[in-house]
Design a protein around this motif. Structure first.
Motif: not given
Length: 125
Positions: A43-54
């Motif tokens: 999963w290409d995320l590193t921070d909760p600020s990147e959480f989105s429906r997408q």
């Protein structure tokens, strides 16, 4: 040559977390993980600020087989944005944010009970 996204087909308990990644099924993965009924994905995320429906699109694709989504938000609990929490509720998924360590432990317990669980886990150091 075809390059595929990181994917482990099937469900497996998570053996370890930390040092920026996870271990499961005699393998290791650096970075975040998305554990859904069809498998375990990088999963290409590193921070909760990147959480989105997408960012959670794979979860929504498999929503019929998910009752609980554990969201590992890193070292500390970070609440989900209201609109995202509402979307999960709308599709019948209980989304529960918590630290990544707590999410890993809870995921393993629910998985061992054969519950309809998924996990979205940010890596921690």
């Amino acid at each position: 040559m075809e390059i595929r996204d990181a994917h482990f087909p099937g469900r497996a308990p998570l053996d370890a977390y930390g040092n920026g990644g996870f271990r499961f099924a005699k393998m290791s993965h650096q970075g975040a993980l998305l554990c859904v009924p069809s498998g375990i994905y990088g999963w290409d995320l590193t921070d909760p600020s990147e959480f989105s429906r997408q960012a959670f699109s794979k979860v929504f694709e498999e929503m019929a087989d998910i009752e609980v989504l554990l969201v590992g938000t890193g070292m500390d609990l970070v609440p989900l944005a209201a609109d995202l929490k509402d979307k999960f509720r709308e599709v019948g998924i209980l989304a529960d944010p918590m630290s990544t360590g707590a999410a890993v432990r809870t995921y393993n317990v629910l998985l061992s009970e054969d519950r309809a669980v998924a996990a979205a886990l940010l890596a921690v150091d």
